[in-house]
Design a protein around this motif. Structure first.
Motif, PDB file in Angstrom:
ATOM      1  N   ARG A   7       0.794  -1.205  -0.072  1.00  0.00           N
ATOM      2  CA  ARG A   7      -0.080   0.134   0.152  1.00  0.00           C
ATOM      3  C   ARG A   7       0.679   1.340  -0.042  1.00  0.00           C
ATOM      4  N   ASP A   8       1.831   1.169   0.824  1.00  0.00           N
ATOM      5  CA  ASP A   8       2.687   2.625   1.057  1.00  0.00           C
ATOM      6  C   ASP A   8       3.381   2.961  -0.390  1.00  0.00           C
ATOM      7  N   VAL A   9       3.883   1.676  -0.886  1.00  0.00           N
ATOM      8  CA  VAL A   9       4.778   1.697  -2.237  1.00  0.00           C
ATOM      9  C   VAL A   9       3.915   2.365  -3.413  1.00  0.00           C
ATOM     10  N   LEU A  10       2.702   2.029  -3.412  1.00  0.00           N
ATOM     11  CA  LEU A  10       1.624   2.533  -4.387  1.00  0.00           C
ATOM     12  C   LEU A  10       1.427   3.822  -4.009  1.00  0.00           C
ATOM     13  N   ALA A  11       1.178   4.149  -2.808  1.00  0.00           N
ATOM     14  CA  ALA A  11       0.525   5.504  -2.420  1.00  0.00           C
ATOM     15  C   ALA A  11       1.557   6.726  -2.672  1.00  0.00           C
ATOM     16  N   GLU A  12       2.690   6.301  -2.444  1.00  0.00           N
ATOM     17  CA  GLU A  12       4.010   7.199  -2.644  1.00  0.00           C
ATOM     18  C   GLU A  12       3.995   7.289  -4.101  1.00  0.00           C
ATOM     19  N   ILE A  56       8.097   6.870 -12.518  1.00  0.00           N
ATOM     20  CA  ILE A  56       8.777   6.036 -11.118  1.00  0.00           C
ATOM     21  C   ILE A  56       8.429   4.561 -11.360  1.00  0.00           C
ATOM     22  N   SER A  57       9.381   3.787 -11.002  1.00  0.00           N
ATOM     23  CA  SER A  57       9.049   2.183 -11.246  1.00  0.00           C
ATOM     24  C   SER A  57       9.439   1.652  -9.787  1.00  0.00           C
ATOM     25  N   VAL A  58       8.420   0.930  -9.468  1.00  0.00           N
ATOM     26  CA  VAL A  58       8.703   0.233  -8.074  1.00  0.00           C
ATOM     27  C   VAL A  58       8.318  -1.304  -8.071  1.00  0.00           C
ATOM     28  N   PRO A  59       8.892  -1.876  -7.178  1.00  0.00           N
ATOM     29  CA  PRO A  59       8.658  -3.391  -7.135  1.00  0.00           C
ATOM     30  C   PRO A  59       7.112  -3.831  -7.058  1.00  0.00           C
ATOM     31  N   ALA A  60       6.804  -4.802  -7.963  1.00  0.00           N
ATOM     32  CA  ALA A  60       5.556  -5.339  -7.564  1.00  0.00           C
ATOM     33  C   ALA A  60       5.628  -6.882  -8.158  1.00  0.00           C
ATOM     34  N   GLU A  61       4.329  -7.657  -7.450  1.00  0.00           N
ATOM     35  CA  GLU A  61       4.282  -9.241  -7.664  1.00  0.00           C
ATOM     36  C   GLU A  61       3.224  -9.030  -8.946  1.00  0.00           C
ATOM     37  N   VAL A  62       3.880  -9.255  -9.904  1.00  0.00           N
ATOM     38  CA  VAL A  62       3.222  -9.193 -11.387  1.00  0.00           C
ATOM     39  C   VAL A  62       2.411 -10.459 -11.754  1.00  0.00           C
ATOM     40  N   SER A  63       1.354 -10.724 -11.706  1.00  0.00           N
ATOM     41  CA  SER A  63       0.686 -12.189 -12.175  1.00  0.00           C
ATOM     42  C   SER A  63       0.570 -12.157 -13.855  1.00  0.00           C
ATOM     43  N   GLN A  64       0.347 -10.895 -14.215  1.00  0.00           N
ATOM     44  CA  GLN A  64      -0.230 -10.808 -15.641  1.00  0.00           C
ATOM     45  C   GLN A  64       0.066  -9.265 -16.094  1.00  0.00           C
ATOM     46  N   SER A  65       1.184  -9.217 -16.989  1.00  0.00           N
ATOM     47  CA  SER A  65       1.677  -8.017 -17.506  1.00  0.00           C
ATOM     48  C   SER A  65       0.628  -7.210 -18.307  1.00  0.00           C
ATOM     49  N   GLY A  66       0.709  -5.917 -18.380  1.00  0.00           N
ATOM     50  CA  GLY A  66      -0.118  -5.310 -19.277  1.00  0.00           C
ATOM     51  C   GLY A  66      -0.310  -3.703 -18.732  1.00  0.00           C
ATOM     52  N   THR A  67      -1.041  -2.853 -19.622  1.00  0.00           N
ATOM     53  CA  THR A  67      -1.007  -1.352 -19.353  1.00  0.00           C
ATOM     54  C   THR A  67      -2.581  -0.985 -19.027  1.00  0.00           C
ATOM     55  N   VAL A  68      -2.498  -0.109 -17.924  1.00  0.00           N
ATOM     56  CA  VAL A  68      -3.917   0.652 -18.014  1.00  0.00           C
ATOM     57  C   VAL A  68      -3.909   2.048 -17.762  1.00  0.00           C
ATOM     58  N   LEU A  69      -4.766   2.680 -18.120  1.00  0.00           N
ATOM     59  CA  LEU A  69      -4.698   4.189 -17.816  1.00  0.00           C
ATOM     60  C   LEU A  69      -5.998   4.809 -17.130  1.00  0.00           C
ATOM     61  N   VAL A  70      -5.706   5.190 -15.712  1.00  0.00           N
ATOM     62  CA  VAL A  70      -6.831   5.576 -14.870  1.00  0.00           C
ATOM     63  C   VAL A  70      -6.704   6.948 -14.432  1.00  0.00           C
ATOM     64  N   LEU A  71      -7.708   7.702 -13.846  1.00  0.00           N
ATOM     65  CA  LEU A  71      -7.709   8.957 -13.545  1.00  0.00           C
ATOM     66  C   LEU A  71      -6.694   8.993 -12.384  1.00  0.00           C
ATOM     67  N   GLY A  72      -5.564  10.146 -12.521  1.00  0.00           N
ATOM     68  CA  GLY A  72      -4.535  10.014 -11.550  1.00  0.00           C
ATOM     69  C   GLY A  72      -4.742  10.578 -10.173  1.00  0.00           C
ATOM     70  N   ARG A  73      -5.545  11.694 -10.201  1.00  0.00           N
ATOM     71  CA  ARG A  73      -5.948  12.347  -8.576  1.00  0.00           C
ATOM     72  C   ARG A  73      -6.820  11.365  -7.919  1.00  0.00           C
ATOM     73  N   LEU A  74      -7.642  10.578  -8.719  1.00  0.00           N
ATOM     74  CA  LEU A  74      -8.580   9.698  -8.029  1.00  0.00           C
ATOM     75  C   LEU A  74      -7.841   8.501  -7.472  1.00  0.00           C
ATOM     76  N   LEU A  75      -6.710   8.025  -8.144  1.00  0.00           N
ATOM     77  CA  LEU A  75      -6.181   6.773  -7.747  1.00  0.00           C
ATOM     78  C   LEU A  75      -5.298   7.247  -6.552  1.00  0.00           C
ATOM     79  N   ALA A  76      -4.623   8.424  -6.651  1.00  0.00           N
ATOM     80  CA  ALA A  76      -3.896   8.910  -5.828  1.00  0.00           C
ATOM     81  C   ALA A  76      -4.613   8.989  -4.457  1.00  0.00           C
TER      82      ALA A  76
END
Length: 377
Positions: A7-12, A56-76
């Motif tokens: 959570r903290d990694v994603l939020a930052e 920015i690049s961060v470590p994650a456990e990727v089960s399936q690669s891919g790309t998505v675009l979502v509203l940035g301020r909402l996700l933040a």
């Protein structure tokens, strides 16, 4: 696409990338943050508004690669408020599912294929200490113009000659310059860049804690020039301002008639108090002499205030007036225990520099020049 991340990694990461998203984007997709999950266990987040890019690049456990675009301020906003548990993000149809503990959000996917390609950062030019760079930028950007009358004055002029970087900003009423050392990749490095002050300030604050910042200058200040900054896994570029910066360095006084050394904090607090009665756009008056500086504001039937602060004054007595906000900006940017104020005449630009003790050598690596206000009568 499917990945799991702390959570903290994603939020930052989201907060850092989304910090510069435009409130009113020219096209809807520019309100988005691009998330790219790779099979090597890397999650890359990107944002771009045609002027400033962030990645920015961060470590994650990727089960399936891919790309998505979502509203940035909402996700933040969502990521900062999730419970302190791992976050799972999955693309399902037209939605992006965000799951954290019992919290579930479904975000609408934006058309990632319409998202512009981020610019490549120019070739690296050198590196600089992060905290030193952040301090220098904050010291100079206070003097940059905040209006739109002359866009070129909203920038900070960055000049590189060998191992020295000089930052310069002015709004025509004051002028700030800071010199500092850096580590260029080439001994004969020579660059000039005009960087938007607000963007440079935000970038310095965001990267300064990283210890060292790699800087990449993309040519002259104009055209399609870019400057890039990188620290750790954070990379950002910004487009340079176009135009010829005025030759303002000649404004710095080369001599002085009267000089005063004053405790910076004591002077700052006194000016703040006296300025409380100063109406909008009216100055505070400073009278130097006899071991003190007397500060006054208000005249006639208006509210009035005065205060005296101990000072070491050399040279003839002098009375001068300043915009209190501009004076406080300069004192606040010094970062030293004592301030040295140098004057040539009541209507000539005054210079403020810093020193660590009352009898220490003056530190001229930071200079703040302030245009006085003409007193009525």
């Amino acid at each position: 696409m499917k990945f799991r991340v702390e959570r903290d990694v994603l939020a930052e990461a989201v907060t850092w990338v989304a910090r510069g998203l435009p409130a009113r984007p020219p096209v809807p997709v520019l309100a988005g943050v691009l998330l790219e999950a790779a099979d090597d266990g890397t999650l890359t987040l990107s944002a771009f508004d045609y002027e400033v890019s962030a990645r920015i690049s961060v470590p994650a456990e990727v089960s399936q690669s891919g790309t998505v675009l979502v509203l940035g301020r909402l996700l933040a906003d969502i990521s900062r408020n999730l419970p302190n548990q791992p976050v799972e993000v999955t693309a399902e149809g037209s939605k992006v599912q965000v799951t954290c503990g019992s919290s579930r959000f479904a975000l609408l996917q934006m058309p990632a294929q319409e998202y512009p390609t981020l610019p490549s950062s120019p070739e690296g030019s050198g590196s600089i200490d992060g905290s030193l760079f952040t301090q220098a930028v904050q010291q100079v950007q206070v003097a940059a113009d905040r209006g739109d009358t002359l866009p070129i004055l909203t920038g900070v002029r960055v000049e590189v000659e060998g191992e020295t970087i000089t930052l310069l900003a002015t709004d025509r009423y004051r002028l700030a310059m800071r010199e500092l050392a850096w580590s260029p990749n080439a001994a004969d490095a020579s660059h000039v860049a005009l960087i938007p002050a607000r963007t440079l300030s935000d970038t310095a604050k965001a990267l300064g804690a990283a210890g060292s910042i790699d800087v990449a200058f993309g040519g002259a200040a104009g055209g399609d020039g870019l400057v890039g900054f990188e620290a750790g896994q954070r990379r950002t570029t910004t487009r340079l301002l176009d135009g010829e910066y005025p030759k303002v360095a000649k404004i710095f006084p080369t001599s002085s008639e009267t000089e005063a050394v004053i405790d910076t904090h004591a002077l700052t607090e006194a000016v703040k108090r006296v300025a409380l009665v100063a109406e909008r756009n009216t100055p505070v008056r400073l009278r130097f002499g006899d071991g003190q500086v007397a500060i006054e504001a208000g005249t006639g039937d208006d509210a009035q205030a005065s205060e005296a602060v101990e000072a070491t004054v050399q040279g003839p007595e002098l009375e001068i007036a300043f915009n209190p906000g501009y004076l406080l900006d300069g004192l606040g940017a010094l970062g030293t225990t004592f301030a040295r104020m140098s004057f040539t005449a009541p209507l000539k630009p005054a210079m403020i520099t810093g020193q660590e003790s009352a009898d220490a050598e003056v530190d001229t690596t930071y200079r703040y020049v302030l245009q006085p206000v003409r007193l009525a009568g």
